[in-house]
Design a protein around this motif. Structure first.
Motif, PDB file in Angstrom:
ATOM      1  N   LEU A  39       0.825  -1.204   0.000  1.00 29.39           N
ATOM      2  CA  LEU A  39       0.000   0.000   0.000  1.00 29.39           C
ATOM      3  C   LEU A  39       0.867   1.264   0.000  1.00 29.39           C
ATOM      4  CD1 LEU A  39      -2.937   0.984   0.077  1.00 29.39           C
ATOM      5  CD2 LEU A  39      -2.773   0.991   2.562  1.00 29.39           C
ATOM      6  N   ASP A 104     -10.412   1.985  -3.010  1.00 30.98           N
ATOM      7  CA  ASP A 104      -9.166   2.580  -3.487  1.00 30.98           C
ATOM      8  C   ASP A 104      -8.160   2.617  -2.336  1.00 30.98           C
ATOM      9  OD1 ASP A 104      -9.835   4.798  -1.889  1.00 30.98           O
ATOM     10  OD2 ASP A 104     -10.545   5.981  -3.596  1.00 30.98           O
ATOM     11  N   ASP A 105      -6.944   3.037  -2.633  1.00 33.48           N
ATOM     12  CA  ASP A 105      -5.892   3.042  -1.615  1.00 33.48           C
ATOM     13  C   ASP A 105      -6.252   3.925  -0.424  1.00 33.48           C
ATOM     14  OD1 ASP A 105      -4.422   1.281  -3.137  1.00 33.48           O
ATOM     15  OD2 ASP A 105      -2.928   2.752  -3.791  1.00 33.48           O
ATOM     16  N   ARG A 109      -6.283   2.750   3.391  1.00 35.23           N
ATOM     17  CA  ARG A 109      -5.499   3.474   4.406  1.00 35.23           C
ATOM     18  C   ARG A 109      -6.377   3.900   5.577  1.00 35.23           C
ATOM     19  NH1 ARG A 109      -3.046   5.653  -0.166  1.00 35.23           N
ATOM     20  NH2 ARG A 109      -0.891   4.992  -0.346  1.00 35.23           N
ATOM     21  N   ARG A 123      -1.834  -5.451  -1.302  1.00 33.35           N
ATOM     22  CA  ARG A 123      -3.066  -5.539  -2.093  1.00 33.35           C
ATOM     23  C   ARG A 123      -3.041  -6.727  -3.031  1.00 33.35           C
ATOM     24  NH1 ARG A 123      -6.534  -0.374  -3.077  1.00 33.35           N
ATOM     25  NH2 ARG A 123      -7.913  -2.117  -3.403  1.00 33.35           N
TER      26      ARG A 123
END
Length: 180
Positions: A39, A104-105, A109, A123
């Motif tokens: 990530l 999404d990232d 997070r 991921r």
């Protein structure tokens, strides 16, 4: 056919058989190699982790039981890091925006921050690579991989009950201790 020609033909068949075997082994080895995107950038090659016990917590940020899974990951990371044990949270959230399991990232997070994740997040963008490779049939699950790269039976069946979560953490820790 002369005896010499027969021996030459036999040797050619043996060499061809060896060549096919070598190609098959190389292909199988490449198929087992898994590279997952970190990530925070870069990637982790699981086959490069040989010599360490590896724990993969395979889950998804949207799963309700992932909070309990994160607690186990944090407990194991605290106990074993930085020893010869690599612990990762592998999210199977889809990277495809059209998927109903998309994250999404930034969303991943946010999950990591909310759960104070102390292990690197990797991921599995299509959500199937690790599930197929390690024969995981439910999420969330844990896979413990020995120093030789051989996985042991996946640990699954997370329960929201705190005692059950502690019990699963203890089972995984026992497996790590046996492999160290």
């Amino acid at each position: 056919m002369s005896e010499m020609a027969f021996k030459d033909m036999k040797n050619i068949k043996i060499l061809f058989g060896i060549l096919v075997l070598v190609i098959a082994m190389t292909t199988a080895s490449a198929a087992q190699s898994i590279n997952l995107q970190a990530l925070e950038g870069g990637s982790v090659a699981l086959d490069a982790q040989r010599g360490k016990v590896v724990v993969l917590a395979i889950g998804a940020s949207w799963l309700p039981l992932s909070k309990q899974q994160a607690m186990i990951v944090n407990k194991l990371a605290k106990k074993y890091s930085p020893n010869d044990v690599a612990i990762y949270f592998v999210t199977t959230d889809s990277a495809n925006a059209k998927s109903k399991n998309f994250a999404d990232d930034a969303q991943v997070r946010k999950f990591a921050t909310a759960n104070k994740m102390s292990a690197p997040i990797l991921r599995d963008a299509d959500g199937l690579l690790t599930l197929k490779r390690f024969k995981v049939d439910q999420l969330p699950s844990f896979v413990v991989i020995g120093k030789d790269g051989s996985p042991i039976e996946p640990f699954g069946g997370l329960d929201p009950d705190a005692a059950a979560t502690d019990n699963l953490a203890n089972q995984i820790a026992a497996a790590i201790d046996r492999l160290k």
